[in-house]
Motif scaffolding. Sequence first.
Motif, PDB file in Angstrom:
ATOM      1  N   ALA A  33      -6.518  -4.516   1.962  1.00  0.00           N
ATOM      2  CA  ALA A  33      -7.424  -4.419   0.823  1.00  0.00           C
ATOM      3  C   ALA A  33      -8.307  -3.193   1.005  1.00  0.00           C
ATOM      4  O   ALA A  33      -8.626  -2.799   2.134  1.00  0.00           O
ATOM      5  N   TYR A  34      -8.696  -2.599  -0.109  1.00  0.00           N
ATOM      6  CA  TYR A  34      -9.447  -1.341  -0.110  1.00  0.00           C
ATOM      7  C   TYR A  34     -10.823  -1.565  -0.732  1.00  0.00           C
ATOM      8  O   TYR A  34     -10.940  -2.210  -1.781  1.00  0.00           O
ATOM      9  N   VAL A  35     -11.832  -0.993  -0.087  1.00  0.00           N
ATOM     10  CA  VAL A  35     -13.187  -1.011  -0.628  1.00  0.00           C
ATOM     11  C   VAL A  35     -13.531   0.383  -1.130  1.00  0.00           C
ATOM     12  O   VAL A  35     -13.346   1.375  -0.407  1.00  0.00           O
ATOM     13  N   PHE A  36     -13.996   0.447  -2.372  1.00  0.00           N
ATOM     14  CA  PHE A  36     -14.475   1.700  -2.949  1.00  0.00           C
ATOM     15  C   PHE A  36     -15.941   1.519  -3.337  1.00  0.00           C
ATOM     16  O   PHE A  36     -16.333   0.441  -3.810  1.00  0.00           O
ATOM     17  N   THR A  37     -16.730   2.561  -3.149  1.00  0.00           N
ATOM     18  CA  THR A  37     -18.127   2.537  -3.573  1.00  0.00           C
ATOM     19  C   THR A  37     -18.388   3.690  -4.520  1.00  0.00           C
ATOM     20  O   THR A  37     -17.738   4.736  -4.461  1.00  0.00           O
ATOM     21  N   ARG A  38     -19.365   3.479  -5.394  1.00  0.00           N
ATOM     22  CA  ARG A  38     -19.660   4.470  -6.432  1.00  0.00           C
ATOM     23  C   ARG A  38     -20.893   5.281  -6.084  1.00  0.00           C
ATOM     24  O   ARG A  38     -21.907   4.746  -5.641  1.00  0.00           O
ATOM     25  N   SER A  39     -20.786   6.562  -6.309  1.00  0.00           N
ATOM     26  CA  SER A  39     -21.927   7.466  -6.204  1.00  0.00           C
ATOM     27  C   SER A  39     -21.973   8.264  -7.501  1.00  0.00           C
ATOM     28  O   SER A  39     -21.172   9.191  -7.698  1.00  0.00           O
ATOM     29  N   GLY A  40     -22.864   7.861  -8.390  1.00  0.00           N
ATOM     30  CA  GLY A  40     -22.880   8.501  -9.706  1.00  0.00           C
ATOM     31  C   GLY A  40     -21.617   8.146 -10.472  1.00  0.00           C
ATOM     32  O   GLY A  40     -21.318   6.976 -10.669  1.00  0.00           O
ATOM     33  N   ASP A  41     -20.857   9.161 -10.870  1.00  0.00           N
ATOM     34  CA  ASP A  41     -19.613   8.933 -11.593  1.00  0.00           C
ATOM     35  C   ASP A  41     -18.398   9.007 -10.680  1.00  0.00           C
ATOM     36  O   ASP A  41     -17.252   8.986 -11.156  1.00  0.00           O
ATOM     37  N   THR A  42     -18.633   9.098  -9.380  1.00  0.00           N
ATOM     38  CA  THR A  42     -17.535   9.275  -8.427  1.00  0.00           C
ATOM     39  C   THR A  42     -17.338   8.021  -7.590  1.00  0.00           C
ATOM     40  O   THR A  42     -18.302   7.432  -7.097  1.00  0.00           O
ATOM     41  N   TRP A  43     -16.083   7.612  -7.443  1.00  0.00           N
ATOM     42  CA  TRP A  43     -15.735   6.488  -6.578  1.00  0.00           C
ATOM     43  C   TRP A  43     -15.090   7.014  -5.304  1.00  0.00           C
ATOM     44  O   TRP A  43     -14.195   7.850  -5.358  1.00  0.00           O
ATOM     45  N   VAL A  44     -15.547   6.499  -4.172  1.00  0.00           N
ATOM     46  CA  VAL A  44     -15.072   6.961  -2.869  1.00  0.00           C
ATOM     47  C   VAL A  44     -14.515   5.770  -2.089  1.00  0.00           C
ATOM     48  O   VAL A  44     -15.141   4.705  -2.049  1.00  0.00           O
ATOM     49  N   GLU A  45     -13.361   5.959  -1.476  1.00  0.00           N
ATOM     50  CA  GLU A  45     -12.791   4.915  -0.624  1.00  0.00           C
ATOM     51  C   GLU A  45     -13.652   4.779   0.631  1.00  0.00           C
ATOM     52  O   GLU A  45     -13.811   5.726   1.388  1.00  0.00           O
ATOM     53  N   GLU A  46     -14.218   3.602   0.824  1.00  0.00           N
ATOM     54  CA  GLU A  46     -15.112   3.365   1.951  1.00  0.00           C
ATOM     55  C   GLU A  46     -14.385   2.771   3.154  1.00  0.00           C
ATOM     56  O   GLU A  46     -14.688   3.102   4.303  1.00  0.00           O
ATOM     57  N   ALA A  47     -13.433   1.891   2.901  1.00  0.00           N
ATOM     58  CA  ALA A  47     -12.770   1.207   4.015  1.00  0.00           C
ATOM     59  C   ALA A  47     -11.434   0.644   3.572  1.00  0.00           C
ATOM     60  O   ALA A  47     -11.218   0.346   2.390  1.00  0.00           O
ATOM     61  N   ILE A  48     -10.526   0.503   4.528  1.00  0.00           N
ATOM     62  CA  ILE A  48      -9.270  -0.212   4.347  1.00  0.00           C
ATOM     63  C   ILE A  48      -9.320  -1.418   5.270  1.00  0.00           C
ATOM     64  O   ILE A  48      -9.475  -1.278   6.485  1.00  0.00           O
TER      65      ILE A  48
END
Length: 215
Positions: A40-55
Amino acid sequence: SDAHAWAVFGVDVAISADGQSILVGAELGHVGDTQYQGKAYVFTRSGDTWVEEAILAADDGAANQRFGAAVALVGDTALIGAYDAGAAYIFQRDGDTWRQQAKLTGSQSSVGDLFGRAVALSDTGHTAVIGAPQTGDLTGATYVFTGTGDDWQEQAVLTASDQEFNHQLGAALAIEDGTVLAGAWTSRVAGTVNQGSAYAYQLDLVEPVPQVTVE
């Protein structure tokens, strides 16, 4: 970031209440050389950008466990089902690091019950409900756990009052304010085969209080 064919990325998804984190299951994802273990993948948002945080992957993962087939996310707590392993896993976030805290299995569950096919977390993240829709003669069951940190305990096993063959209770789940809603998608209703139904349960549980260390 490590996408590949047949990973089934997106088979189940969840989003945090504040809309800043999302959890995406990929039940046939490869983990290293272990094919179709699932992750499973965790993504976090910074403004309008989503970044993969962890697998995220199970510490004791093996091939064909379908980890990530069902996911739930509340705050810094993730619940991830691996129904071919007959388990669900609790992960906790500290900063931007995720750690597996607990592996949950049902006291009455056995191989083939599909324990972990559906999962849900209460709004506090301290109550987990996990479906095992092929329990018994496919009657199905839903397990309730409460916990915090590394300590999670089974509190109840929910079944249908009119259960019968191929009900498959626990195929889908939701929980809110102590009420559990469990889907039984192939249940017979008034003689109509596979019509489907859902059952509501009111929990009478006291959730654990997290221990806070003051330095």
